[in-house]
Design an enzyme around this catalytic site. Structure first.
Site, PDB file in Angstrom:
ATOM      1  N   LEU A 233       2.269   6.556  -5.094  1.00 26.30           N
ATOM      2  CA  LEU A 233       3.438   7.097  -5.804  1.00 26.30           C
ATOM      3  C   LEU A 233       3.104   8.425  -6.482  1.00 26.30           C
ATOM      4  O   LEU A 233       4.004   9.101  -6.986  1.00 26.30           O
ATOM      5  CB  LEU A 233       3.968   6.085  -6.820  1.00 26.30           C
ATOM      6  CG  LEU A 233       4.538   4.784  -6.236  1.00 26.30           C
ATOM      7  CD1 LEU A 233       5.028   3.854  -7.348  1.00 26.30           C
ATOM      8  CD2 LEU A 233       5.664   5.061  -5.242  1.00 26.30           C
ATOM      9  N   ARG A 234       1.813   8.794  -6.510  1.00 20.39           N
ATOM     10  CA  ARG A 234       1.366  10.131  -6.980  1.00 20.39           C
ATOM     11  C   ARG A 234       1.634  10.402  -8.451  1.00 20.39           C
ATOM     12  O   ARG A 234       1.572  11.557  -8.869  1.00 20.39           O
ATOM     13  CB  ARG A 234       2.034  11.242  -6.155  1.00 20.39           C
ATOM     14  CG  ARG A 234       1.875  11.124  -4.642  1.00 20.39           C
ATOM     15  CD  ARG A 234       0.440  11.205  -4.215  1.00 20.39           C
ATOM     16  NE  ARG A 234       0.304  11.398  -2.765  1.00 20.39           N
ATOM     17  CZ  ARG A 234      -0.779  11.024  -2.085  1.00 20.39           C
ATOM     18  NH1 ARG A 234      -1.793  10.428  -2.689  1.00 20.39           N
ATOM     19  NH2 ARG A 234      -0.853  11.263  -0.790  1.00 20.39           N
TER      20      ARG A 234
ATOM     21  N   HIS B  58     -10.914   0.205   1.313  1.00 22.69           N
ATOM     22  CA  HIS B  58     -10.681   1.358   2.192  1.00 22.69           C
ATOM     23  C   HIS B  58     -11.998   1.507   2.952  1.00 22.69           C
ATOM     24  O   HIS B  58     -12.971   2.030   2.439  1.00 22.69           O
ATOM     25  CB  HIS B  58     -10.354   2.597   1.348  1.00 22.69           C
ATOM     26  CG  HIS B  58     -10.365   3.882   2.122  1.00 22.69           C
ATOM     27  ND1 HIS B  58      -9.217   4.584   2.417  1.00 22.69           N
ATOM     28  CD2 HIS B  58     -11.378   4.598   2.659  1.00 22.69           C
ATOM     29  CE1 HIS B  58      -9.541   5.678   3.104  1.00 22.69           C
ATOM     30  NE2 HIS B  58     -10.845   5.707   3.259  1.00 22.69           N
TER      31      HIS B  58
ATOM     32  N   ASP C 251      -9.053   3.144  -2.985  1.00 25.56           N
ATOM     33  CA  ASP C 251      -8.411   3.667  -1.781  1.00 25.56           C
ATOM     34  C   ASP C 251      -8.358   5.190  -1.743  1.00 25.56           C
ATOM     35  O   ASP C 251      -8.099   5.848  -2.737  1.00 25.56           O
ATOM     36  CB  ASP C 251      -6.987   3.129  -1.637  1.00 25.56           C
ATOM     37  CG  ASP C 251      -6.370   3.587  -0.331  1.00 25.56           C
ATOM     38  OD1 ASP C 251      -6.965   3.291   0.719  1.00 25.56           O
ATOM     39  OD2 ASP C 251      -5.354   4.280  -0.355  1.00 25.56           O
TER      40      ASP C 251
ATOM     41  N   HIS D 133       2.853  14.293   0.785  1.00 25.26           N
ATOM     42  CA  HIS D 133       2.198  15.580   0.504  1.00 25.26           C
ATOM     43  C   HIS D 133       3.239  16.684   0.576  1.00 25.26           C
ATOM     44  O   HIS D 133       4.203  16.612   1.347  1.00 25.26           O
ATOM     45  CB  HIS D 133       1.095  15.865   1.526  1.00 25.26           C
ATOM     46  CG  HIS D 133      -0.122  15.017   1.349  1.00 25.26           C
ATOM     47  ND1 HIS D 133      -0.887  15.045   0.202  1.00 25.26           N
ATOM     48  CD2 HIS D 133      -0.707  14.109   2.168  1.00 25.26           C
ATOM     49  CE1 HIS D 133      -1.895  14.182   0.340  1.00 25.26           C
ATOM     50  NE2 HIS D 133      -1.804  13.594   1.511  1.00 25.26           N
TER      51      HIS D 133
ATOM     52  N   ASP E 112       1.073   2.676   3.720  1.00 23.22           N
ATOM     53  CA  ASP E 112       0.156   3.721   3.253  1.00 23.22           C
ATOM     54  C   ASP E 112       0.945   5.021   3.016  1.00 23.22           C
ATOM     55  O   ASP E 112       0.489   6.119   3.340  1.00 23.22           O
ATOM     56  CB  ASP E 112      -0.997   3.940   4.243  1.00 23.22           C
ATOM     57  CG  ASP E 112      -2.124   4.800   3.647  1.00 23.22           C
ATOM     58  OD1 ASP E 112      -2.036   5.163   2.455  1.00 23.22           O
ATOM     59  OD2 ASP E 112      -3.079   5.104   4.382  1.00 23.22           O
TER      60      ASP E 112
ATOM     61  N   HIS F 191       0.821  -1.218   0.000  1.00 17.20           N
ATOM     62  CA  HIS F 191       0.000   0.000   0.000  1.00 17.20           C
ATOM     63  C   HIS F 191       0.851   1.263   0.000  1.00 17.20           C
ATOM     64  O   HIS F 191       1.287   1.730   1.049  1.00 17.20           O
ATOM     65  CB  HIS F 191      -0.913  -0.015   1.240  1.00 17.20           C
ATOM     66  CG  HIS F 191      -1.978   1.029   1.232  1.00 17.20           C
ATOM     67  ND1 HIS F 191      -3.204   0.847   1.825  1.00 17.20           N
ATOM     68  CD2 HIS F 191      -2.017   2.282   0.712  1.00 17.20           C
ATOM     69  CE1 HIS F 191      -3.948   1.924   1.667  1.00 17.20           C
ATOM     70  NE2 HIS F 191      -3.240   2.822   0.998  1.00 17.20           N
TER      71      HIS F 191
ATOM     72  N   ASN G 155      -5.886   9.221   7.436  1.00 20.51           N
ATOM     73  CA  ASN G 155      -7.164   8.536   7.384  1.00 20.51           C
ATOM     74  C   ASN G 155      -6.942   7.063   7.086  1.00 20.51           C
ATOM     75  O   ASN G 155      -6.398   6.742   6.043  1.00 20.51           O
ATOM     76  CB  ASN G 155      -8.028   9.169   6.282  1.00 20.51           C
ATOM     77  CG  ASN G 155      -9.443   8.673   6.332  1.00 20.51           C
ATOM     78  OD1 ASN G 155      -9.885   8.125   7.342  1.00 20.51           O
ATOM     79  ND2 ASN G 155     -10.171   8.830   5.243  1.00 20.51           N
TER      80      ASN G 155
HETATM   81 ZN   LIG Z   1      -7.046   4.226   2.412  1.00 17.32          ZN
END
Ligand SMILES: [Zn+2]
Length: 423
Positions: free
Chosen positions: A63-64, A179, A152, A309, A305, A60, A278
């Protein structure tokens, strides 16, 4: 090209191997694992005092890429992965455009193969545009290399659509990753509902928002017989629901993150936006349940996860800060803390980072076998280091562990027989 790893403590949880052995890599594959190997012309890694383990697998990450390359991209994200000891990662589809079609999946795989440092498994979305309305072309996504599907970042709000998703995914052998969040119970919550939220004057997200959603998806898994993987479980109830389902033989797996087994909602005091994610950081009771779930195998995988950012997206008031933290650099050391604390044996800790996620994703990696692709991580379990955000390999620096003193790190990460990282 040959690499000989000499004198390390070879630990392979899938085969209950734990002894001092040499390991020879040739032409990208594991050629031999034995005592006292020699190989002419091989590059030698002195692994005395170190652990030699199957390359770590993170089921999880974000990689954006495509779309949010200012946060992370496939090159920087996989560089962070190998620096953290991970040789394979599965990346979530909430990119821009969303990975809801084969063109995006193919782009991710191609860029990872050509420029990346680790193996990348794209996760396709369950619904088009992550809107929760229309199912994606799952056959096409499977053909393009997706092994799992997830929306997700968002739950699939409609039980009916989740049911159809599982029924459709099952014959393709695709795993549905949930999710799990009941949005009507989340409301405008920004952290765990409880004493700390009240004191801080922040709106809370109750545990039942997660438990109710996990229960629904586990029941749908039981009903359809499709494979379900529950992402980032953070509550005592979620662990109990999965534990009971597994006892009934339901084909469900789940993961927990290092931040959820390390931190409680106390970390939000001071309104640190790097403690905002989250699902949110929960109570001490929840953390204890996550640890117990990892120990008894209810929780199959430790997953980061990893959610990079930009500084500007976190350097705002708590209510509007984006959710998520980076995790690839710190996951291994935080997992080894559980071993130090007596929560997990070293064998089980490594299993949750290797064979556990491999099985949940359905890939034949996460173990050391002659003839298999040589994905191997060499770990110095005694290496002491301090988390300095500026030194993290990820493009983004949003870690809640700034200044933490940790022990244990990858010294060599080998992907497909090539040295992808060396400390
Ligand atoms: Zn999630």
């Amino acid at each position: 090209m040959k690499i000989l790893i000499k004198g390390g403590r070879v630990l392979d949880p899938a085969h209950d191997v734990d002894e001092t052995l040499d390991l020879l890599i040739e032409d990208g594959k594991i050629r031999n694992i034995e005592k006292s190997l020699a190989a002419d012309g091989a590059e030698t890694i002195d692994a005395r005092g170190k652990l030699v383990v199957p390359g770590l697998i993170d089921i999880h990450v974000h990689l954006r890429d495509p779309g949010y390359e200012y946060k992370e991209d496939i090159v920087s994200g996989t560089r962070a992965a190998v620096a953290g000891g991970f040789t394979s990662v599965a990346c979530m589809p909430n990119t821009n455009p969303v990975n809801d079609n084969k063109a995006v999946s193919q782009y991710i795989r191609r860029k990872a193969q050509e420029e990346g440092f680790a193996n990348v498994y794209p996760v396709g979305s369950i619904t088009k545009g992550l809107k929760g309305e229309t199912l994606t072309e799952m056959g096409e996504l499977k053909e393009a290399g997706c092994l799992a599907l997830s929306d997700d970042g968002r739950p699939v709000a409609s039980g009916e659509i989740m049911r159809r998703a599982m029924e459709y995914a099952k014959p393709f052998g695709l795993t549905i990753i949930s999710h799990a969040e009941e949005l009507s119970l989340v409301g405008e919550g920004v952290m765990n509902e409880g004493f700390v939220a009240t004191e801080l004057g922040l709106k809370g997200i109750p545990w039942v928002a997660e438990d109710a959603a996990v229960a629904r998806d586990v029941m749908l898994c039981e009903f359809t017989g499709a494979r379900l993987h529950v992402a980032h479980v953070s509550t005592r109830g979620a662990v109990e629901i999965v534990r009971a389902a597994k006892k009934r033989g339901v084909p469900v797996t789940c993961e927990a993150t290092p931040h959820h087994f390390t931190l409680t909602d106390e970390a939000v005091r001071g309104y640190d936006t790097n403690a905002k994610m989250n699902p949110p950081l929960r109570s001490a009771e929840d953390v204890a349940a996550i640890r117990a779930g990892l120990a008894d195998g209810t929780i199959d995988a430790i997953a980061t996860d990893h959610a990079p950012h930009h500084y500007d997206e976190k350097n705002v008031e708590f209510n509007i800060a984006m959710n998520g933290v980076v995790g690839l650099d710190t996951a291994l050391a935080l997992t080894l803390r559980l071993v130090e604390d007596g929560v997990l044996s070293l064998h089980d800790a490594l299993a949750r980072l290797t064979i556990g996620p491999a099985r949940a994703l359905g890939i034949s990696r996460g173990t050391l076998e002659v003839g298999m692709p040589a994905d191997i991580t060499v770990i110095d379990p005694e290496l002491k280091w301090t988390v300095e955000p500026d030194k993290l390999a990820s493009k983004s620096k949003n870690t809640p562990f700034d200044g933490w003193k940790l022990k244990g790190a990858a010294t060599h990460t080998i992907v497909g027989g090539k040295l992808a990282f060396q400390r």
